[in-house]
Design a protein around this motif. Structure first.
Motif, PDB file in Angstrom:
ATOM      1  N   HIS A  19      71.633  -9.674  83.844  1.00 14.69           N
ATOM      2  CA  HIS A  19      70.343  -9.385  84.030  1.00 14.69           C
ATOM      3  C   HIS A  19      70.025  -8.053  84.401  1.00 14.69           C
ATOM      4  CE1 HIS A  19      70.265 -13.745  84.631  1.00 14.69           C
ATOM      5  NE2 HIS A  19      69.033 -13.646  83.782  1.00 14.69           N
ATOM      6  N   LYS A  20      71.141  -7.173  83.969  1.00 10.19           N
ATOM      7  CA  LYS A  20      70.999  -5.988  84.363  1.00 10.19           C
ATOM      8  C   LYS A  20      69.777  -4.967  83.937  1.00 10.19           C
ATOM      9  CE  LYS A  20      74.399  -4.659  80.609  1.00 10.19           C
ATOM     10  NZ  LYS A  20      75.754  -4.066  80.312  1.00 10.19           N
ATOM     11  N   GLU A  21      69.078  -5.394  83.020  1.00  9.21           N
ATOM     12  CA  GLU A  21      67.904  -4.700  82.590  1.00  9.21           C
ATOM     13  C   GLU A  21      66.894  -4.598  83.735  1.00  9.21           C
ATOM     14  OE1 GLU A  21      67.307  -8.925  81.752  1.00  9.21           O
ATOM     15  OE2 GLU A  21      68.773  -7.479  80.955  1.00  9.21           O
ATOM     16  N   HIS A  28      67.296   0.646  94.708  1.00  2.88           N
ATOM     17  CA  HIS A  28      68.601   1.151  94.574  1.00  2.88           C
ATOM     18  C   HIS A  28      69.322   1.694  95.892  1.00  2.88           C
ATOM     19  CE1 HIS A  28      66.832   1.867  90.657  1.00  2.88           C
ATOM     20  NE2 HIS A  28      67.579   1.377  90.318  1.00  2.88           N
ATOM     21  N   SER A  29      68.431   2.005  96.667  1.00  2.00           N
ATOM     22  CA  SER A  29      69.291   2.462  97.950  1.00  2.00           C
ATOM     23  C   SER A  29      69.794   1.401  98.785  1.00  2.00           C
ATOM     24  CB  SER A  29      67.924   3.174  98.963  1.00  2.00           C
ATOM     25  OG  SER A  29      67.139   1.950  99.279  1.00  2.00           O
ATOM     26  N   VAL A  30      69.459   0.141  98.829  1.00  2.00           N
ATOM     27  CA  VAL A  30      70.213  -1.010  99.311  1.00  2.00           C
ATOM     28  C   VAL A  30      71.236  -1.265  98.792  1.00  2.00           C
ATOM     29  CG1 VAL A  30      67.908  -1.799 100.562  1.00  2.00           C
ATOM     30  CG2 VAL A  30      68.635  -2.670  98.427  1.00  2.00           C
ATOM     31  N   MET A  31      71.448  -0.938  97.357  1.00  2.00           N
ATOM     32  CA  MET A  31      72.532  -1.291  96.560  1.00  2.00           C
ATOM     33  C   MET A  31      73.847  -0.609  96.992  1.00  2.00           C
ATOM     34  SD  MET A  31      70.865  -2.022  92.993  1.00  2.00           S
ATOM     35  CE  MET A  31      70.626  -3.512  92.401  1.00  2.00           C
ATOM     36  N   ARG A  47      86.265  -6.041  92.373  1.00  2.00           N
ATOM     37  CA  ARG A  47      86.319  -4.571  92.464  1.00  2.00           C
ATOM     38  C   ARG A  47      86.015  -4.232  90.785  1.00  2.00           C
ATOM     39  NH1 ARG A  47      91.499  -5.356  94.676  1.00  2.00           N
ATOM     40  NH2 ARG A  47      92.598  -4.987  92.523  1.00  2.00           N
ATOM     41  N   SER A  48      86.338  -5.047  89.783  1.00  2.00           N
ATOM     42  CA  SER A  48      85.999  -4.663  88.526  1.00  2.00           C
ATOM     43  C   SER A  48      84.610  -4.905  88.174  1.00  2.00           C
ATOM     44  CB  SER A  48      86.630  -5.542  87.559  1.00  2.00           C
ATOM     45  OG  SER A  48      86.371  -5.342  86.133  1.00  2.00           O
ATOM     46  N   PHE A  49      83.843  -6.008  88.738  1.00  3.50           N
ATOM     47  CA  PHE A  49      82.667  -6.300  88.744  1.00  3.50           C
ATOM     48  C   PHE A  49      81.575  -5.084  89.480  1.00  3.50           C
ATOM     49  CE2 PHE A  49      82.877 -10.941  88.019  1.00  3.50           C
ATOM     50  CZ  PHE A  49      82.731 -11.002  86.606  1.00  3.50           C
ATOM     51  N   ALA A  50      82.235  -4.780  90.518  1.00  2.76           N
ATOM     52  CA  ALA A  50      81.381  -3.588  91.185  1.00  2.76           C
ATOM     53  C   ALA A  50      81.603  -2.392  90.500  1.00  2.76           C
ATOM     54  CB  ALA A  50      82.173  -3.374  92.679  1.00  2.76           C
ATOM     55  N   GLU A  51      82.479  -2.096  89.958  1.00  4.32           N
ATOM     56  CA  GLU A  51      82.651  -0.720  89.092  1.00  4.32           C
ATOM     57  C   GLU A  51      81.413  -0.755  87.819  1.00  4.32           C
ATOM     58  OE1 GLU A  51      86.525  -0.279  87.623  1.00  4.32           O
ATOM     59  OE2 GLU A  51      87.126   0.186  89.512  1.00  4.32           O
ATOM     60  N   GLU A  52      81.324  -2.059  87.293  1.00  2.13           N
ATOM     61  CA  GLU A  52      80.401  -2.141  86.042  1.00  2.13           C
ATOM     62  C   GLU A  52      79.008  -1.759  86.745  1.00  2.13           C
ATOM     63  OE1 GLU A  52      80.908  -5.531  83.119  1.00  2.13           O
ATOM     64  OE2 GLU A  52      82.837  -5.762  84.418  1.00  2.13           O
ATOM     65  N   VAL A  53      78.736  -2.642  87.941  1.00  2.00           N
ATOM     66  CA  VAL A  53      77.251  -2.365  88.228  1.00  2.00           C
ATOM     67  C   VAL A  53      76.793  -1.323  88.842  1.00  2.00           C
ATOM     68  CG1 VAL A  53      75.642  -3.454  90.066  1.00  2.00           C
ATOM     69  CG2 VAL A  53      77.369  -4.917  88.841  1.00  2.00           C
ATOM     70  N   ILE A  54      77.851  -0.372  89.466  1.00  2.00           N
ATOM     71  CA  ILE A  54      77.916   1.213  89.832  1.00  2.00           C
ATOM     72  C   ILE A  54      77.314   1.965  88.703  1.00  2.00           C
ATOM     73  CG2 ILE A  54      79.077   3.094  90.914  1.00  2.00           C
ATOM     74  CD1 ILE A  54      80.516   1.279  92.984  1.00  2.00           C
ATOM     75  N   VAL A  55      78.084   1.675  87.724  1.00  2.00           N
ATOM     76  CA  VAL A  55      77.761   2.417  86.328  1.00  2.00           C
ATOM     77  C   VAL A  55      76.246   2.132  86.123  1.00  2.00           C
ATOM     78  CG1 VAL A  55      78.164   2.757  84.069  1.00  2.00           C
ATOM     79  CG2 VAL A  55      80.045   2.347  85.556  1.00  2.00           C
ATOM     80  N   GLU A  56      75.792   0.917  86.284  1.00  2.00           N
ATOM     81  CA  GLU A  56      74.405   0.548  85.936  1.00  2.00           C
ATOM     82  C   GLU A  56      73.568   1.219  86.864  1.00  2.00           C
ATOM     83  OE1 GLU A  56      73.335  -0.809  83.066  1.00  2.00           O
ATOM     84  OE2 GLU A  56      75.462  -0.979  82.199  1.00  2.00           O
ATOM     85  N   VAL A  57      73.709   1.144  88.157  1.00  2.15           N
ATOM     86  CA  VAL A  57      73.008   1.751  89.253  1.00  2.15           C
ATOM     87  C   VAL A  57      72.964   3.320  89.225  1.00  2.15           C
ATOM     88  CG1 VAL A  57      72.633   1.515  91.878  1.00  2.15           C
ATOM     89  CG2 VAL A  57      73.063  -0.355  90.599  1.00  2.15           C
ATOM     90  N   ALA A  59      72.988   5.066  86.959  1.00  6.49           N
ATOM     91  CA  ALA A  59      72.206   5.620  85.779  1.00  6.49           C
ATOM     92  C   ALA A  59      70.658   6.049  86.378  1.00  6.49           C
ATOM     93  CB  ALA A  59      71.994   4.812  84.579  1.00  6.49           C
ATOM     94  N   PHE A  60      70.508   5.306  87.609  1.00 12.36           N
ATOM     95  CA  PHE A  60      68.933   5.427  88.176  1.00 12.36           C
ATOM     96  C   PHE A  60      69.120   6.488  89.332  1.00 12.36           C
ATOM     97  CE2 PHE A  60      68.973   1.647  85.846  1.00 12.36           C
ATOM     98  CZ  PHE A  60      67.760   1.924  84.880  1.00 12.36           C
ATOM     99  N   THR A  61      70.283   6.271  89.899  1.00 12.87           N
ATOM    100  CA  THR A  61      70.300   7.072  91.277  1.00 12.87           C
ATOM    101  C   THR A  61      71.075   8.323  91.240  1.00 12.87           C
ATOM    102  OG1 THR A  61      72.413   6.179  92.025  1.00 12.87           O
ATOM    103  CG2 THR A  61      70.501   4.995  92.516  1.00 12.87           C
ATOM    104  N   GLY A  62      71.697   8.426  90.418  1.00 13.96           N
ATOM    105  CA  GLY A  62      72.609   9.814  89.878  1.00 13.96           C
ATOM    106  C   GLY A  62      73.971   9.496  91.080  1.00 13.96           C
ATOM    107  N   PHE A  63      74.562  10.447  91.181  1.00 12.58           N
ATOM    108  CA  PHE A  63      75.831  10.204  91.822  1.00 12.58           C
ATOM    109  C   PHE A  63      75.949  10.391  93.543  1.00 12.58           C
ATOM    110  CE2 PHE A  63      80.002  12.427  93.540  1.00 12.58           C
ATOM    111  CZ  PHE A  63      80.929  11.485  93.306  1.00 12.58           C
ATOM    112  N   GLU A  64      74.877  11.292  93.691  1.00 14.44           N
ATOM    113  CA  GLU A  64      74.852  11.607  95.125  1.00 14.44           C
ATOM    114  C   GLU A  64      74.911  10.457  96.164  1.00 14.44           C
ATOM    115  OE1 GLU A  64      71.885  14.109  98.016  1.00 14.44           O
ATOM    116  OE2 GLU A  64      71.803  14.722  95.812  1.00 14.44           O
TER     117      GLU A  64
END
Length: 68
Positions: A19-21, A28-31, A47-57, A59-64
């Motif tokens: 449901h990544k849409e 995002h701040s709590v994620m 760890r792999s799932f976390a990496e995938e979700v981080i990429v999605e998040v 996109a909206f938060t930026g790297f900072e």
């Protein structure tokens, strides 16, 4: 993501990725902190799932928020 049960984290990540849409409208701040802690999980699948979700998040938060 913060539960100690790896099966629950696994299922939670599967649901989030299915449901990544919906990530766009999430708070995002709590994620960030739980996702970062999952990167050090002893289960490689988590760890792999976390990496995938981080990429999605990221996109909206930026790297900072992830660099703190």
């Amino acid at each position: 993501m913060e539960t100690e049960n790896p099966e629950l984290r696994d299922e939670g990540f599967k649901w989030i990725l299915a449901h990544k849409e919906g990530i766009k409208g999430a708070d995002h701040s709590v994620m960030v902190k739980p996702l970062m802690s999952c990167l050090t999980d002893k289960v490689s699948k988590i760890r792999s799932f976390a990496e995938e979700v981080i990429v999605e998040v990221m996109a909206f938060t930026g790297f900072e928020p992830f660099s703190k």
